[in-house]
Design a protein around this motif. Structure first.
Motif, PDB file in Angstrom:
ATOM      1  N   GLU A 127      20.420  34.411  37.131  1.00 16.73           N
ATOM      2  CA  GLU A 127      20.347  33.202  37.952  1.00 16.73           C
ATOM      3  C   GLU A 127      19.215  33.344  38.952  1.00 16.73           C
ATOM      4  O   GLU A 127      18.821  34.453  39.312  1.00 16.73           O
ATOM      5  N   GLY A 178      26.039  34.384  39.368  1.00 16.42           N
ATOM      6  CA  GLY A 178      25.505  33.248  40.128  1.00 16.42           C
ATOM      7  C   GLY A 178      25.164  33.600  41.568  1.00 16.42           C
ATOM      8  O   GLY A 178      25.864  34.390  42.208  1.00 16.42           O
ATOM      9  N   GLY A 227      29.397  30.834  37.942  1.00 14.87           N
ATOM     10  CA  GLY A 227      28.368  29.987  38.527  1.00 14.87           C
ATOM     11  C   GLY A 227      28.834  29.421  39.858  1.00 14.87           C
ATOM     12  O   GLY A 227      30.038  29.292  40.100  1.00 14.87           O
ATOM     13  N   THR A 229      27.458  26.496  43.189  1.00 15.17           N
ATOM     14  CA  THR A 229      26.444  25.627  43.768  1.00 15.17           C
ATOM     15  C   THR A 229      26.947  25.121  45.092  1.00 15.17           C
ATOM     16  O   THR A 229      28.165  25.044  45.313  1.00 15.17           O
ATOM     17  N   ASP A 293      27.422  27.890  34.685  1.00 16.68           N
ATOM     18  CA  ASP A 293      26.674  27.447  35.856  1.00 16.68           C
ATOM     19  C   ASP A 293      27.059  26.012  36.177  1.00 16.68           C
ATOM     20  O   ASP A 293      27.620  25.294  35.345  1.00 16.68           O
ATOM     21  N   ALA A 340      22.026  27.634  32.326  1.00 16.01           N
ATOM     22  CA  ALA A 340      21.881  27.310  33.750  1.00 16.01           C
ATOM     23  C   ALA A 340      21.522  25.846  33.926  1.00 16.01           C
ATOM     24  O   ALA A 340      20.923  25.214  33.050  1.00 16.01           O
TER      25      ALA A 340
END
Ligand SMILES: [Ca+2]
Ligand SMILES: [Ca+2]
Ligand SMILES: [Ca+2]
Length: 346
Positions: A127, A178, A227, A229, A293, A340
């Motif tokens: 990542e 990640g 993953g 975010t 991801d 990803a």
């Protein structure tokens, strides 16, 4: 460089009113370019999905000479797509990417060569996280020559002209996958576990050394995270759960943590962030087996997933996740060995 910006004026529709006025409170320049950049471990090409409207997604492909890649980013100022190559084991930047997504007709394709490259230092890049001119790659290869001990390496590159230069590496005492920045803090999932770690002021560590996380917590409800975010505008963190790696079909999911900053702060080092503070999406309808991801559009509350296992690999999107559960994706496209995702908005 072609422009890919489209602006619209958003009109006030609250309380059933439909009006456009030049009252300063009612004018908003709304985001209208939403591109999902993806990498994969099947052919190494970059597929770019125009996701402005998830009911009418179009796809463009940058054909690369790399045959596997994991971790992707778009630098709009330089119109550069960057991915971590698992063929060369270096970072590659491809220029001119906006030429492709500016045409929204389906399946546009262009061949690209890496115009920005660097030293080929890595063993198993997974990542990429970017902060200003710093490009950090998480490598999940064994770091110390003893596969019995869990560890990994973070490679810190700076971009200078057409070159990525390795500044230093940081060895971690857990396995990596990640990573993402929140400000100057680097958040990393702890692979093979349900844990989340943070390195405060990460880039201040300028020498090659080993480093313990500043704080590490468990995220209840997850079997094995991969993953993550973070969306600054909505203070939302999302972590994926691949369940067992051997089940690539139906034991995956993701968990949404809204008001992340205060919830993470309130969870002290070594403790658990409770499932009751989160929303979990999982189940056979979701088509998630090994979601590796995730990217998030806080404007529309849409979650994008790179699914590595189910159906051989997919790009998925979900919304209306407030109640969690066994949701059906609102978008589902085959992408073999998807690895990803990165969402660019302008
Ligand atoms: Ca080791
Ligand atoms: Ca799984
Ligand atoms: Ca990503």
């Amino acid at each position: 460089m072609k422009t890919i910006k489209i602006f619209t004026l958003v009109c006030a529709t609250a309380l059933g009113l439909t009006s456009c006025s030049d009252n300063e409170n009612n004018i908003t320049a709304q985001v209208q370019t939403k591109l999902l950049f993806t990498s994969n471990n099947s052919d190494g090409n970059v597929n770019i999905y125009n996701v402005n409207n998830t009911k009418a997604v179009t796809k463009s492909t940058l054909t690369t000479t790399t045959s596997a890649a994991d971790g992707i980013y778009y630098n709009s100022e330089e119109d550069l797509v960057i991915q971590a190559s698992r063929t060369t084991f270096g970072i590659e930047g491809y220029a001119g990417a906006s030429l492709v997504p500016s045409d929204v007709s389906a399946n546009v394709s262009a061949s690209v060569t890496a115009s920005v490259v660097g030293s080929l230092d890595m063993k198993s890049p997974r990542e990429l996280a970017v902060n200003g001119n710093f490009y950090v790659v998480a490598d999940n290869a064994d770091a110390d020559g003893n596969t019995e001990t869990k560890d990994g390496k973070l490679f810190i590159y700076t971009k200078s002209g057409n070159q990525f230069n390795l500044r230093n590496t940081i060895t971690t005492n857990f396995k990596l996958w990640g990573i993402t920045f929140i400000g100057n803090d680097l958040y990393a999932i702890v692979d093979t576990t349900n844990e989340l770690a943070v390195f405060s002021n990460f880039l201040n560590n300028k020498s090659t050394t080993s480093l313990s996380a500043t704080k590490q917590i468990a995220v209840e409800g997850i079997v094995r995270t991969h993953g993550l975010t973070y969306d600054m505008d909505t203070d939302t963190m999302i972590l994926t759960d691949i369940g067992e790696a051997s089940n690539g079909q139906d034991d995956g999911g993701f968990q949404v943590i809204e008001n992340f900053t205060s919830k993470f702060s309130a969870t002290t080092n070594g403790n658990i962030l409770a499932l009751t503070e989160q929303t979990r999406v999982a189940g056979s309808n979701t088509l998630m087996g090994n979601p590796v991801d995730v990217a998030y559009d806080g404007d529309t509350k849409t979650v994008f997933i790179a699914e590595a296992g189910n159906g051989g690999g997919r790009i998925l999107a979900f919304n209306n996740f407030t109640n969690g559960g066994n949701l059906t994706p609102i978008y589902n496209a085959s992408l073999t060995a998807a690895s990803a995702v990165y969402l660019y908005k302008n």
